[in-house]
Design a protein around this motif. Sequence first.
Motif, PDB file in Angstrom:
ATOM      1  N   PRO A   1      -0.741  22.479 -17.350  1.00  0.00           N
ATOM      2  CA  PRO A   1       0.018  22.441 -18.607  1.00  0.00           C
ATOM      3  C   PRO A   1       1.525  22.251 -18.409  1.00  0.00           C
ATOM      4  O   PRO A   1       2.298  22.739 -19.227  1.00  0.00           O
ATOM      5  N   LEU A   2       1.958  21.553 -17.371  1.00  0.00           N
ATOM      6  CA  LEU A   2       3.392  21.410 -17.127  1.00  0.00           C
ATOM      7  C   LEU A   2       4.030  20.490 -18.164  1.00  0.00           C
ATOM      8  O   LEU A   2       3.397  19.542 -18.635  1.00  0.00           O
ATOM      9  N   PRO A   3       5.295  20.732 -18.492  1.00  0.00           N
ATOM     10  CA  PRO A   3       5.997  19.796 -19.375  1.00  0.00           C
ATOM     11  C   PRO A   3       6.228  18.473 -18.638  1.00  0.00           C
ATOM     12  O   PRO A   3       6.193  18.445 -17.399  1.00  0.00           O
ATOM     13  N   PRO A   4       6.489  17.363 -19.369  1.00  0.00           N
ATOM     14  CA  PRO A   4       6.562  16.030 -18.731  1.00  0.00           C
ATOM     15  C   PRO A   4       7.508  15.953 -17.538  1.00  0.00           C
ATOM     16  O   PRO A   4       7.177  15.348 -16.524  1.00  0.00           O
ATOM     17  N   GLU A   5       8.688  16.578 -17.642  1.00  0.00           N
ATOM     18  CA  GLU A   5       9.644  16.433 -16.527  1.00  0.00           C
ATOM     19  C   GLU A   5       9.135  17.143 -15.270  1.00  0.00           C
ATOM     20  O   GLU A   5       9.461  16.735 -14.150  1.00  0.00           O
ATOM     21  N   GLU A   6       8.331  18.181 -15.443  1.00  0.00           N
ATOM     22  CA  GLU A   6       7.790  18.872 -14.262  1.00  0.00           C
ATOM     23  C   GLU A   6       6.511  18.204 -13.751  1.00  0.00           C
ATOM     24  O   GLU A   6       6.180  18.315 -12.570  1.00  0.00           O
ATOM     25  N   GLN A   7       5.821  17.508 -14.653  1.00  0.00           N
ATOM     26  CA  GLN A   7       4.679  16.692 -14.168  1.00  0.00           C
ATOM     27  C   GLN A   7       5.201  15.673 -13.159  1.00  0.00           C
ATOM     28  O   GLN A   7       4.560  15.372 -12.157  1.00  0.00           O
ATOM     29  N   LYS A   8       6.432  15.179 -13.454  1.00  0.00           N
ATOM     30  CA  LYS A   8       7.017  14.161 -12.570  1.00  0.00           C
ATOM     31  C   LYS A   8       7.391  14.734 -11.198  1.00  0.00           C
ATOM     32  O   LYS A   8       7.518  13.986 -10.238  1.00  0.00           O
ATOM     33  N   VAL A   9       7.585  16.047 -11.124  1.00  0.00           N
ATOM     34  CA  VAL A   9       7.869  16.647  -9.811  1.00  0.00           C
ATOM     35  C   VAL A   9       6.708  16.352  -8.873  1.00  0.00           C
ATOM     36  O   VAL A   9       6.889  15.918  -7.731  1.00  0.00           O
ATOM     37  N   TRP A  10       5.489  16.553  -9.372  1.00  0.00           N
ATOM     38  CA  TRP A  10       4.306  16.292  -8.543  1.00  0.00           C
ATOM     39  C   TRP A  10       4.106  14.795  -8.333  1.00  0.00           C
ATOM     40  O   TRP A  10       3.764  14.355  -7.243  1.00  0.00           O
ATOM     41  N   ILE A  11       4.316  14.024  -9.404  1.00  0.00           N
ATOM     42  CA  ILE A  11       4.086  12.575  -9.288  1.00  0.00           C
ATOM     43  C   ILE A  11       5.045  11.959  -8.270  1.00  0.00           C
ATOM     44  O   ILE A  11       4.641  11.153  -7.425  1.00  0.00           O
ATOM     45  N   ASN A  12       6.314  12.376  -8.326  1.00  0.00           N
ATOM     46  CA  ASN A  12       7.304  11.780  -7.419  1.00  0.00           C
ATOM     47  C   ASN A  12       7.247  12.374  -6.010  1.00  0.00           C
ATOM     48  O   ASN A  12       7.855  11.828  -5.085  1.00  0.00           O
ATOM     49  N   ALA A  13       6.545  13.487  -5.850  1.00  0.00           N
ATOM     50  CA  ALA A  13       6.461  14.119  -4.528  1.00  0.00           C
ATOM     51  C   ALA A  13       5.867  13.156  -3.494  1.00  0.00           C
ATOM     52  O   ALA A  13       6.255  13.182  -2.317  1.00  0.00           O
ATOM     53  N   ALA A  14       4.962  12.294  -3.964  1.00  0.00           N
ATOM     54  CA  ALA A  14       4.300  11.367  -3.025  1.00  0.00           C
ATOM     55  C   ALA A  14       5.307  10.470  -2.307  1.00  0.00           C
ATOM     56  O   ALA A  14       5.035   9.988  -1.201  1.00  0.00           O
TER      57      ALA A  14
END
Lengths: 457, 299
Positions: free
Chosen positions: A393-406
């Motif tokens: 349930p992360l907010p969009p900007e924190e979803q990007k933390v995981w997405i950009n981690a790659a």
Amino acid sequence: MDKQFLSRRKFLQWSLLSAGTFAMAACAGVAGTPTAGQAQPAAQQTPAGQTDVGPATGDSYSFMTISGDAEAPIFNGLADTFNKTVGGSTWTFDRIAGSWEDFSRKYITEVAAESSHDVARIAIIQQPSYIRNKYISDLTPYLEKSGLVMDDYYKSAFDEWTVDGKLYGIPAGIYNMAIYYNKSLFDKVGIPHLSTDWEDKSWNLEAFRETARKLTSGEGGSKQYGFATNWDLRWVIHFVWAYGGDFVNAEHTQAILDKPEAVQGLQFAQDLIREDKSWLTPQQLSGGNTAEAFMTGRVGMYLDGMWQMPAMAKITDFEWGVAPVPAGTHRFTGNYVDAWVMPPKVKNPDKSWEFLKFMAGADAQNYLVSNSALGLPILRSVVEKRSADLFKPLPPEEQKVWINAANYAHSFPFTAKWDELYDALLPSWDLWGLGEIDAATMAQQIRAVVDPILAKA
Amino acid sequence: MVEAPQDVTKIGTLIQPAAQLTSQRRQTRLRHIVLHVLLSMGAFFMILPFLWMLSTSLKAPGDVFIFPPEWIPNPIMWSNYAKSWTLKPMGLAYLNSIKISTLTTAGTLFTSSLAAFAFAKLRFRGQHLLFMILLATLMIPVQVTLIPLFILFKWINWIDTHWPLIVPAILTNAYGVFLLRQFFISLPGELGDASEIDGCNPFQIYWFIYLPLSVPALVTLGIFAFLYHWNEFLLPLIYLNSLQKFTIPLMLATFQGAYTTEWELLMAAATIALIPVIVVYIFGQRYFVQGIALSGLKG
């Protein structure tokens, strides 16, 4: 002595009881899932949420891996999706109980007996020894003929499974690490929420240390700690990477934990433990679970992988968020990529590859996103289109933390003799954790025990 | 110097042993108290993991590793038991385990006692050599035979069935043969001789004479065999693929996922799984110590 006499009546009673139990069990067990090579029944709902496949078409095949209750229906669903969308053969999923070690026992026995499942998912930690012992097949010839557009895939994921130019597995998803943090505690202490931008250099080791210090308060059993992570090289190495160091060299022939940059990273960790006393170590945890310590509000920041998301989603007592790992001279997050592999001597390699190709395709990747599977999909196009559906349930900007981690992924240098190597380094590692030796001494001791093992591997 | 009257001396000699006796009693009592305190401490440490399991099985998911640990959960989650039972086919796993454990135990008792009787009471050429070979098989770890057996069972299409867990266990229990042989040796040979004179054949001597006298040893072996097969994890892991064929230990292991473990449900299920083991032990314990003592074996 009379009491000890086994009368015929008693014998008959016990026999009847045994026969009755046998009959009951035999009746109860008839609805078994078909095994590899057996014909399939029509679609049916089995216990534990398992969905059997539809009408049989062609030959039957099976794949296996370990899975929890949340994952098992997803794997069954993947089989179902394959059977419906690709067809030509019928696939079923066999759930393996236990740990990766248990899985490995079963996998290796099957391979040795030339009676493997047709596809299996294995952990990255098993990869070096499996390749060395030829427990998994080289997929390069199939990939070359497949027509898969590799540009659309995260290169870091496939790089993990490409050894000496040969591809040994189709990545099952990308798993990185980041900092989970207690937003409510940050608010209470008056610290602003953490940056979500991996490029933001203000979120660095100094800021991290200062934040951990501010979050630390109290004494004894009720002490609040600024930071915690698993007391394991695979987690603590993030501080070594941040200073530009590593565990072993690129050729995996020598430990380099005693290089100055690596020692700096270890010293940073030691300072948090010894000087600041802001790091909750296993010593203070008394055998407890580090993730639970964060989830119960005892820790302000917690470094762990995205596989903890389902557990974190259950937190109701405080607000929490995700932030990148702090930057040093470098910024990396561990890249833990499990993969779907083809065991050697499967009954039909082309069919196994067909399933592996399906797993790498958009249908399977979209299915995984729709069913809240863990990990980042390996297809960039799927990630772009479905980013809003990822890491709830992360907010969009924190979803990007995981997405950009790659994009900041760093391989952990697993070796063919990882278990032996890990056991060998543990005594020095623990002495360092207990403050009995300093970082440099620990690194030298580790090198002394690890180098001979690397030489054999 | 005044001499003590004779009768007083007599009283003294009578009192002295009484005082000594009281002192000895006190010493014995003290020794017993110390012994019981030590045993209670030992028992406490032995039962601690069980209490932790019980406590964890009643906790809410977030409270499992709470610090400091709470031994009495608040709130008490009785629902964990219902959830662990219904979340997956635990009933079926229970039945599978009962089936396998019961059949293997009954089969082991029969085949082991037959072989033990032969080794203890019959005389035949190569008897000692055969017995030594049988004992030597105890030294072969199960991992060594795992792959050849897997290939064999694959040939006869037994993979993903319960047969590989039942048949070899019944036919190859060298430990059971050894335990029962030791017991049979302790029984007088004259009983067999007399029966033979009365016209009994060897099987009748075994069945009607020696077996009824062997209940303590049989119960001991039965408990060992039942516990072993009830808790067996490796072989079911290797041979079984379908969830519907899983035994209790395998089903318990499914609470462990690739990345997470549902501890409170796992402990609830483990507590339920313990019930048959406790029942078997309670019913068999009367004979258990006797059997161990008479066969000259300790765990």
